[in-house]
Enzyme design. Structure first.
Site, PDB file in Angstrom:
ATOM      1  N   ILE A 170      -0.439 -42.737  19.989  1.00 29.41           N
ATOM      2  CA  ILE A 170       0.279 -41.789  20.987  1.00 29.41           C
ATOM      3  C   ILE A 170       1.203 -40.905  20.360  1.00 29.41           C
ATOM      4  O   ILE A 170       2.116 -41.276  19.702  1.00 29.41           O
ATOM      5  CB  ILE A 170       0.844 -42.636  22.334  1.00 29.41           C
ATOM      6  CG1 ILE A 170       1.175 -41.652  23.261  1.00 29.41           C
ATOM      7  CG2 ILE A 170       1.987 -43.420  21.912  1.00 29.41           C
ATOM      8  CD1 ILE A 170       1.577 -42.183  24.666  1.00 29.41           C
ATOM      9  N   TYR A 171       0.761 -39.554  20.147  1.00 31.13           N
ATOM     10  CA  TYR A 171       1.391 -38.624  19.345  1.00 31.13           C
ATOM     11  C   TYR A 171       1.888 -37.296  20.159  1.00 31.13           C
ATOM     12  O   TYR A 171       0.828 -37.009  20.887  1.00 31.13           O
ATOM     13  CB  TYR A 171       0.994 -38.608  18.079  1.00 31.13           C
ATOM     14  CG  TYR A 171       1.216 -39.650  17.026  1.00 31.13           C
ATOM     15  CD1 TYR A 171       2.244 -39.958  16.443  1.00 31.13           C
ATOM     16  CD2 TYR A 171      -0.057 -40.453  16.897  1.00 31.13           C
ATOM     17  CE1 TYR A 171       2.578 -40.801  15.572  1.00 31.13           C
ATOM     18  CE2 TYR A 171       0.252 -41.742  16.127  1.00 31.13           C
ATOM     19  CZ  TYR A 171       1.436 -41.797  15.419  1.00 31.13           C
ATOM     20  OH  TYR A 171       1.450 -43.001  14.428  1.00 31.13           O
ATOM     21  N   TYR A 214       8.971 -47.007  24.856  1.00 29.43           N
ATOM     22  CA  TYR A 214       7.922 -48.114  25.187  1.00 29.43           C
ATOM     23  C   TYR A 214       8.915 -48.930  26.001  1.00 29.43           C
ATOM     24  O   TYR A 214       8.430 -49.540  27.141  1.00 29.43           O
ATOM     25  CB  TYR A 214       7.309 -48.880  23.936  1.00 29.43           C
ATOM     26  CG  TYR A 214       6.442 -47.879  23.285  1.00 29.43           C
ATOM     27  CD1 TYR A 214       5.522 -46.886  23.872  1.00 29.43           C
ATOM     28  CD2 TYR A 214       6.783 -47.920  21.884  1.00 29.43           C
ATOM     29  CE1 TYR A 214       4.839 -46.005  22.922  1.00 29.43           C
ATOM     30  CE2 TYR A 214       5.662 -46.861  20.759  1.00 29.43           C
ATOM     31  CZ  TYR A 214       4.896 -46.006  21.725  1.00 29.43           C
ATOM     32  OH  TYR A 214       4.185 -45.121  20.852  1.00 29.43           O
ATOM     33  N   GLY A 263       4.616 -37.151  25.898  1.00 29.61           N
ATOM     34  CA  GLY A 263       4.576 -38.902  25.693  1.00 29.61           C
ATOM     35  C   GLY A 263       4.380 -39.245  27.184  1.00 29.61           C
ATOM     36  O   GLY A 263       3.751 -40.226  27.411  1.00 29.61           O
ATOM     37  N   ASN A 295      11.381 -46.906  13.891  1.00 29.28           N
ATOM     38  CA  ASN A 295      11.011 -45.728  14.772  1.00 29.28           C
ATOM     39  C   ASN A 295      11.761 -45.957  16.168  1.00 29.28           C
ATOM     40  O   ASN A 295      11.188 -46.358  17.072  1.00 29.28           O
ATOM     41  CB  ASN A 295       9.529 -45.594  14.955  1.00 29.28           C
ATOM     42  CG  ASN A 295       9.285 -44.069  15.755  1.00 29.28           C
ATOM     43  OD1 ASN A 295      10.309 -43.574  16.325  1.00 29.28           O
ATOM     44  ND2 ASN A 295       8.154 -43.747  15.465  1.00 29.28           N
ATOM     45  N   LYS A 303      11.305 -48.104  27.950  1.00 22.47           N
ATOM     46  CA  LYS A 303      11.612 -47.664  29.151  1.00 22.47           C
ATOM     47  C   LYS A 303      10.189 -47.750  30.031  1.00 22.47           C
ATOM     48  O   LYS A 303      10.391 -47.713  31.188  1.00 22.47           O
ATOM     49  CB  LYS A 303      11.767 -46.385  29.115  1.00 22.47           C
ATOM     50  CG  LYS A 303      13.156 -45.966  28.395  1.00 22.47           C
ATOM     51  CD  LYS A 303      13.648 -44.612  28.294  1.00 22.47           C
ATOM     52  CE  LYS A 303      14.989 -44.406  27.724  1.00 22.47           C
ATOM     53  NZ  LYS A 303      15.156 -43.085  27.126  1.00 22.47           N
TER      54      LYS A 303
END
Length: 174
Positions: free
Chosen positions: A98-99, A144, A110, A137, A146
């Site tokens: 996911i970018y 993630y 995102g 990261n 959240k």
């Protein structure tokens, strides 16, 4: 000008666009923490048009494209695969990638992609969604968390010649 982000499926005829976007977003995300040699090696192995054409045809693989108007600004890849060690729910799907383009960070790309991934997982009847995220990261890890993902393990990730560690995170949907 920033418009509303829309999400659509990626099709085999989008392979070149996806290859360019994938290479660009991966490079932007990780170049400051990795050698140019390792980055180029990884990009050449994983983000060629021919490789992505094959992936787009694989059963159990879903690619989603985030658009700002007509501009591709991010993407996600989901894949049904063998579950990793430490994940005991067999009815699961991975968010493998996911970018977002760098200039779109913080602009809900995102969020829109994750929402679409969650919807796809629910529609597919999956109980658990999982992913791997580089241990260095913190922005992605926080994102993630959240969304309700929790750490459950780790696994090695080879970037070029550099063996790194990805944290494994999961979210139970129901």
């Amino acid at each position: 000008m920033f418009e509303k982000i829309t999400i659509r499926n990626v099709y085999p005829e989008d392979a070149q666009l996806l290859a360019e976007l994938s290479a660009k977003t991966f490079y932007e995300t990780f170049v400051s923490h990795n050698s140019e040699e390792d980055m180029q090696s990884y990009l050449e192995q994983n983000f060629t048009t021919s490789r992505l054409e094959l992936e787009l045809k694989e059963e159990g693989t879903i690619y989603l494209l985030a658009l700002d108007g007509d501009s591709a600004v991010g993407y996600a890849k989901m894949k049904r695969r063998a579950q990793p060690e430490g994940l005991y729910e067999e009815n699961n799907i991975e968010i493998e990638r996911i970018y977002s383009r760098k200039e779109y960070l913080g602009k809900k790309v995102g969020h829109s992609l994750m929402e679409a991934c969650m919807n796809r997982a629910i529609q597919g009847g999956y109980k658990v969604v999982w992913l791997g995220v580089w241990e260095h990261n913190p922005r992605a890890i926080s994102f993630y968390e959240k969304w309700g993902f929790e750490k459950f393990g780790s696994h090695p990730f080879l970037l070029g010649n550099d063996l790194q560690t990805d944290l494994l995170m999961k979210k139970t949907l129901y």
